[in-house]
Design an enzyme around this catalytic site. Structure first.
Site, mmCIF file in Angstrom:
data_model
loop_
_atom_site.group_PDB
_atom_site.id
_atom_site.type_symbol
_atom_site.label_atom_id
_atom_site.label_comp_id
_atom_site.label_asym_id
_atom_site.label_seq_id
_atom_site.Cartn_x
_atom_site.Cartn_y
_atom_site.Cartn_z
ATOM 1 N N SER A 184 0.994 -1.084 0.028
ATOM 2 C CA SER A 184 -0.079 0.026 -0.011
ATOM 3 C C SER A 184 0.873 1.276 -0.135
ATOM 4 O O SER A 184 0.182 2.273 -0.254
ATOM 5 C CB SER A 184 -1.047 0.013 1.267
ATOM 6 O OG SER A 184 -0.219 0.155 2.604
ATOM 7 N N LYS A 200 0.595 4.620 6.611
ATOM 8 C CA LYS A 200 -0.129 5.370 5.609
ATOM 9 C C LYS A 200 0.612 6.778 5.834
ATOM 10 O O LYS A 200 1.473 7.120 6.797
ATOM 11 C CB LYS A 200 -1.505 5.579 5.744
ATOM 12 C CG LYS A 200 -2.167 4.274 5.782
ATOM 13 C CD LYS A 200 -2.408 3.278 4.803
ATOM 14 C CE LYS A 200 -2.963 2.019 4.577
ATOM 15 N NZ LYS A 200 -2.784 1.253 3.600
#
Length: 229
Positions: free
Chosen positions: A52, A130
Site C-alpha cells: 500500500s 500510511k
C-alpha cells in the site's frame, strides 16, 4: 623453597574471572531493560508486509519487505502533521490489508514474541502504515480536473504517489483529534477512502498513532530517510 606461595598477580586472576561471570547477567539485564525502554518510549522497528505504500516503502510479493524505524517520542509533544508517514493501530472496523501466517511451532512463536518485546521488527495485520493527508479541522476531497487531492480547496503536490486511481470522495471535514490517511500506492491501499461508512468518515484517531516512520533500515540496498515527500 619449593613450598613458596605463588606470586600475588597469579592469585588475583581467578578472582577477576569470577567477578566477570557474576557481572555478566547484570550487564545482560541492563541491556535488555534499555532495549525495552527504547522500544517503548523512543524508537521501534516495524516490518512492511503490504504494497500500500509502494514505491516509498516496499512490501510487494517477490521483494524484500522494508524494515523501518518509527520515532515515537515526537507525538508526545505535537500531533501528526500533513504528509507525515505514520504507523498506527488500525480501527476495529478496518479489515487487514494482508494476511500474515503465524508460526505454527510453539518455539518459533515464543522467539517471535520475545523478539517483538525487545524491538525486533514484527509483521502485524493491525499495524498499518500510511501518509497523513489531512488533519483535524481540514477539509479533504478528490479530485480536481487534474486528478489531484484537495485540502481546504488547494491541490496537494504529491510526487510520491504511485498508480493513482483517482477514487472520488468528499468533501469531508476531518474532526478534531482525527486524521485522514492514504497510501502512496493509491490503486492498492485500503485507506480512509474505503471506510467512509464506519461512522467517522474514514478518519482515524490521533491516539491510535504509534509514531512517525523516519528511516528504512533494511534491506541495505533500500536504506533511506523518509521525509515529507
Amino acid at each position: 623453597m619449593s613450598d613458596e606461595s605463588p606470586p600475588k598477580a597469579e592469585q588475583k586472576k581467578p578472582a577477576k574471572k569470577r567477578s566477570f561471570l557474576r557481572e555478566l547477567p547484570i550487564l545482560i539485564g541492563i541491556a535488555l531493560v534499555l532495549s525495552l525502554l527504547i522500544k517503548t518510549f523512543l524508537v521501534q522497528a516495524f516490518f512492511i508486509p503490504s504494497e500500500s505504500m509502494e514505491r516509498t516503502l516496499h512490501g510487494c510479493a517477490g521483494c524484500t519487505g522494508d524494515r523501518i524505524l518509527v520515532y515515537k517520542a515526537g507525538y508526545r509533544f505535537h500531533d501528526p502533521r500533513q504528509k507525515d508517514i505514520v504507523v498506527f493501530r488500525a480501527p476495529a472496523s478496518w479489515e487487514p490489508e494482508t494476511r500474515i501466517a503465524k508460526p505454527s511451532n510453539p518455539l518459533q512463536r515464543g522467539l517471535s514474541w520475545v523478539g517483538g518485546l525487545f524491538g525486533m521488527p514484527q509483521a502485524n495485520e493491525k499495524d498499518l502504515v500510511k501518509r497523513v493527508i489531512a488533519v483535524g479541522g481540514q477539509t479533504v476531497q478528490c479530485c480536481d480536473a487534474r486528478g489531484r487531492v484537495l485540502v481546504d480547496g488547494k491541490p496537494l503536490d504529491e510526487p510520491y504517489v504511485y498508480q493513482d486511481d483517482h477514487k472520488s470522495f468528499g468533501p469531508i471535514k476531518v474532526p478534531a483529534g482525527r486524521l485522514w490517511v492514504m497510501g502512496d500506492h493509491r490503486s492498492d491501499s485500503a485507506d480512509s477512502r474505503f471506510h467512509l461508512e464506519d461512522g467517522y468518515d474514514g478518519t482515524i484517531p490521533v491516539s491510535s498513532v504509534i509514531g512517525r516512520a523516519f528511516v528504512i533500515v533494511w534491506p541495505p540496498s533500500r536504506w533511506n530517510t523518509l521525509g515529507k515527500g
